[in-house]
Design a protein around this motif. Sequence first.
Motif, short mmCIF file in Angstrom:
data_model
loop_
_atom_site.label_atom_id
_atom_site.label_comp_id
_atom_site.label_asym_id
_atom_site.label_seq_id
_atom_site.Cartn_x
_atom_site.Cartn_y
_atom_site.Cartn_z
N LEU A 147 24.22 -59.19 34.21
CA LEU A 147 22.97 -60.05 33.75
C LEU A 147 23.13 -61.35 34.98
N ALA A 148 24.27 -61.85 35.17
CA ALA A 148 24.55 -62.90 35.98
C ALA A 148 23.97 -62.61 37.57
N CYS A 149 24.39 -61.23 37.93
CA CYS A 149 23.88 -60.65 39.18
C CYS A 149 22.59 -60.83 39.03
N HIS A 174 26.51 -61.09 43.45
CA HIS A 174 25.36 -60.40 44.17
C HIS A 174 25.20 -59.20 43.50
N SER A 175 26.22 -58.12 43.24
CA SER A 175 26.00 -56.69 42.82
C SER A 175 27.20 -56.20 41.98
N LEU A 176 27.14 -55.52 41.23
CA LEU A 176 28.10 -54.53 40.70
C LEU A 176 28.30 -53.21 41.62
N VAL A 177 29.45 -52.87 41.81
CA VAL A 177 29.34 -51.44 42.53
C VAL A 177 30.82 -50.69 41.85
N SER A 178 30.25 -49.25 41.70
CA SER A 178 31.30 -48.70 41.08
C SER A 178 32.06 -47.88 42.31
#
Length: 323
Positions: A147-149, A174-178
């Motif tokens: 949500l913060a991203c 900025h983003s979440l990455v797996s």
Amino acid sequence: MAETTSRILALLGLLQVHRQWSGPELAERLGVTERTLRRDIERLRDLGYRVEAERGSSGGYRLEAGTQLPPLLLSDEEAVAMAIGLRVTASQGLVDGEQTSLSALAKFEQVLPAALRERVNALASVVELAAPGSAAVATGLLGQVALACRDRERLRFAYTSGSGDETRRSVEPHSLVSAQRRWLLVAWDRERSDWRTFRVDRMSDFFGTRVHFAPRELPADDAAAFVARTISTLRELHSGEVVLKMTHDAMTRRFGQYGAEAWAEGETTVWPIRAATLEGLLSSLAWVPVDIEYELRGSPEFLALARSAAGNMLRAVDASRTQ
């Protein structure tokens, strides 16, 4: 009535995809007056949606969490993405992810139209999930970071490095990455004035600041490319070579794809090793079976560390014999 219902659904969709809208922005998007917009907001509130309104130049409307979960409005693409995401959750290292995701998936797919269910099944059949062994991440924390991203909200948290050192961080997410069975946050580190990646499982004492920021340009095509480049750079901080006393053909037959980066050197095989630290480089040697002789090549620091580690092991073995 049909026109009013469609407009309210459109309003709900806008509120669900953006943190906050000003009144004039929403009215323009919907093609109505601000007075009509206020009436539509009240209709949403009557249906159980908690829509907050703030006055002033920086105010506006936003959808807040209420006491119960109201219906969500999803596009076809969002519905398919959510179903695939639920199927993947169990293998992505989320705490209690398997049971909660299966329960949610059962309820979700029950109401999916047949055409969308076919798309989900087709996509799932060609998606390969990562191997087990991910670091556990609480779903609540992952959701807060996501949500913060989305909302471009500054974050503060405590972060534990690979060496065990804890620091306080203030970032613009900025983003979440797996990647590599880990959830990584790509963010601008405000104190270091540079882009950084953070493992979410190493974050603690997390809280949002409610301070928003203007987006920065990422020095890569996308967040996934930035993470891949960062991981590659870390791997190449230290390198060495293990010269195996066996032919390349023999190594390929015995180890298959694990020898893909190795090359032949006469009757021996050179296997390159890389790691972020000298200790990580040394740990790579545990992969070599005890029945294979080998020599080491590398920096003086790496060879000295290997010599010291070997000496410690010999002393440990000798000490056990005297007991």
